[in-house]
Scaffold this motif. Structure first.
Motif, PDB file in Angstrom:
ATOM      1  N   SER A  44       0.789  -1.215  -0.027  1.00  0.00           N
ATOM      2  CA  SER A  44      -0.003  -0.073   0.023  1.00  0.00           C
ATOM      3  C   SER A  44       0.821   1.376  -0.082  1.00  0.00           C
ATOM      4  O   SER A  44       0.463   2.207  -0.761  1.00  0.00           O
ATOM      5  CB  SER A  44      -0.958   0.113   1.211  1.00  0.00           C
ATOM      6  N   MET A 102      -5.583   1.718  -9.637  1.00  0.00           N
ATOM      7  CA  MET A 102      -5.417   2.155  -8.371  1.00  0.00           C
ATOM      8  C   MET A 102      -4.816   3.688  -8.869  1.00  0.00           C
ATOM      9  O   MET A 102      -5.271   4.519  -7.718  1.00  0.00           O
ATOM     10  CB  MET A 102      -4.406   1.464  -7.803  1.00  0.00           C
ATOM     11  N   TYR A 103      -3.821   3.702  -9.364  1.00  0.00           N
ATOM     12  CA  TYR A 103      -3.030   5.236  -9.468  1.00  0.00           C
ATOM     13  C   TYR A 103      -4.201   6.145 -10.016  1.00  0.00           C
ATOM     14  O   TYR A 103      -4.013   7.418  -9.808  1.00  0.00           O
ATOM     15  CB  TYR A 103      -1.881   4.908 -10.437  1.00  0.00           C
ATOM     16  N   ASN A 160      -3.014  -2.077 -11.415  1.00  0.00           N
ATOM     17  CA  ASN A 160      -2.400  -1.043 -10.651  1.00  0.00           C
ATOM     18  C   ASN A 160      -2.879   0.395 -11.292  1.00  0.00           C
ATOM     19  O   ASN A 160      -2.705   1.184 -10.570  1.00  0.00           O
ATOM     20  CB  ASN A 160      -0.934  -1.085 -10.351  1.00  0.00           C
ATOM     21  N   VAL A 206      -6.129   7.303  -7.121  1.00  0.00           N
ATOM     22  CA  VAL A 206      -5.365   8.155  -6.142  1.00  0.00           C
ATOM     23  C   VAL A 206      -5.411   9.800  -7.047  1.00  0.00           C
ATOM     24  O   VAL A 206      -5.289  10.770  -6.243  1.00  0.00           O
ATOM     25  CB  VAL A 206      -3.963   7.711  -6.234  1.00  0.00           C
ATOM     26  N   GLU A 225      -8.554  -0.387  -3.025  1.00  0.00           N
ATOM     27  CA  GLU A 225      -8.045  -1.546  -2.559  1.00  0.00           C
ATOM     28  C   GLU A 225      -9.254  -2.327  -1.864  1.00  0.00           C
ATOM     29  O   GLU A 225      -9.546  -3.486  -2.118  1.00  0.00           O
ATOM     30  CB  GLU A 225      -6.994  -1.662  -1.356  1.00  0.00           C
ATOM     31  N   SER A 276      -4.872  11.067  -1.243  1.00  0.00           N
ATOM     32  CA  SER A 276      -4.041  10.057  -1.984  1.00  0.00           C
ATOM     33  C   SER A 276      -4.293   8.766  -0.952  1.00  0.00           C
ATOM     34  O   SER A 276      -4.691   7.774  -1.422  1.00  0.00           O
ATOM     35  CB  SER A 276      -2.710  10.219  -2.145  1.00  0.00           C
ATOM     36  N   ARG A 290       2.414   2.086  -3.492  1.00  0.00           N
ATOM     37  CA  ARG A 290       1.355   2.516  -4.310  1.00  0.00           C
ATOM     38  C   ARG A 290       0.938   4.083  -3.812  1.00  0.00           C
ATOM     39  O   ARG A 290       0.850   4.917  -4.825  1.00  0.00           O
ATOM     40  CB  ARG A 290       0.164   1.754  -4.210  1.00  0.00           C
ATOM     41  N   GLY A 291       0.806   4.494  -2.783  1.00  0.00           N
ATOM     42  CA  GLY A 291       0.353   5.512  -2.335  1.00  0.00           C
ATOM     43  C   GLY A 291       1.464   6.481  -2.428  1.00  0.00           C
ATOM     44  O   GLY A 291       1.203   7.621  -2.998  1.00  0.00           O
ATOM     45  N   LEU A 334      -6.579   5.509  -2.334  1.00  0.00           N
ATOM     46  CA  LEU A 334      -6.167   4.081  -2.310  1.00  0.00           C
ATOM     47  C   LEU A 334      -6.708   2.951  -1.647  1.00  0.00           C
ATOM     48  O   LEU A 334      -6.914   1.999  -1.860  1.00  0.00           O
ATOM     49  CB  LEU A 334      -4.385   4.242  -1.997  1.00  0.00           C
TER      50      LEU A 334
END
Length: 297
Positions: free
Chosen positions: A98, A160-161, A157, A164, A233, A225, A101-102, A229
């Protein structure tokens, strides 16, 4: 006699001196805070608050005010789950999945939000057209972006981005615009007098003077952010994505394992607090102190 150019011209030394002067303006010299005072004023209060929370939590379980472990596990049960995850070597994996990614998502938001904020602050048309959109996006819950991001990009991913970025870029841009709006006009005129116009004026005058508001926007951008995230998730869990803290929370819910749920919640809170205390709070204090806006006491 040849005509001479009497208009003042700036070189890098002049601009560097002006920038340093703005930073040092009204800055009071400060002495180093004694260790004992740091411990009593900075360390002791959060330790006492944490002790109080744990005491109340344990009392609710011991006094059977909440006697169902499927609703509220004992602190010891959560500790055992954390300890087992540590011994199995999975705990740091949850956190790193995590955090990596963050941090990457936040850096991307920083790279996009900073020039966007500069453009919005400089051009009136963009301010009128884009600023309300940024404010609206900032107030939109991050979880709302997860379903369309999954449809557009799939379970990966990149999704995910994207979530964010949509959550953090408006905060970074708005923070910079607010900081620029608070720059005294005198600073801008002083820069123009020395020839600091265009990009040079932005780099040497506008950005340094707008740092307090910009740092506040960065701090809020990181919070958005991290929240974005976790929402991604939790909702868009998929085995190939790895197990992050949001996925761990969802796994605990699916298994009706409240100890695992509380483990994930505590880890999410710990990462958020740690990043704030270790990165953004010191940066914010330093920026404010160098501008005479914060007295060390």
């Amino acid at each position: 006699m040849a005509a001479t150019d009497t208009a003042p011209r700036a070189d890098d030394g002049d601009l560097a001196g002006l920038e340093a002067g703005l930073d040092a303006l009204e800055t009071a010299p400060t002495a180093r805070t004694p260790l004992r005072r740091v411990l009593t004023e900075k360390v002791l209060p959060p330790v006492l608050a944490l002790t109080l929370v744990l005491t109340v939590w344990q009392a609710l379980v011991s006094l059977r005010i909440v006697d169902d472990p499927t609703k509220l596990p004992a602190p010891a049960d959560v500790w055992h789950v954390l300890h087992d995850a540590w011994l199995q070597g999975t705990l740091l994996g949850y956190i790193w999945t995590s955090v990596s990614r963050g941090l990457l998502g936040f850096l991307l938001a920083l790279a996009l939000g900073t020039p966007l904020g500069l453009l919005v602050a400089r051009f009136r048309f963009l301010r009128a057209a884009v600023r309300p959109v940024l404010s609206g996006l900032q107030s939109l819950p991050s979880v709302a972006w997860v379903p369309p991001a999954v449809i557009w990009l799939g379970l990966n991913n990149r999704m995910m981005y994207a979530v964010v970025l949509l959550g953090a870029v408006p905060s970074v841009a708005n923070g910079l615009v607010s900081g620029i709006d608070q720059v005294p006009p005198l600073f801008q005129r002083a820069g123009r007098t020395l020839g600091a116009t265009g990009l040079k004026g932005t780099w040497h005058i506008t950005l340094p003077a707008a740092l307090p508001g910009y740092v506040a926007g960065l701090k809020q951008g990181w919070a958005f952010s991290w929240r974005s995230l976790m929402a991604a998730e939790i909702i868009a869990s998929f085995p190939d994505l790895g197990v992050g803290l949001g996925q761990l929370l969802e796994n605990g819910r699916n298994a009706s394992d409240m100890a695992m749920v509380f483990e994930a919640i505590l880890l999410i809170l710990t990462v958020g607090v740690a990043v704030d205390l270790l990165v953004f709070s010191p940066l914010e204090r330093r920026v404010l102190r160098t501008r005479g806006l914060l007295v060390k006491g």
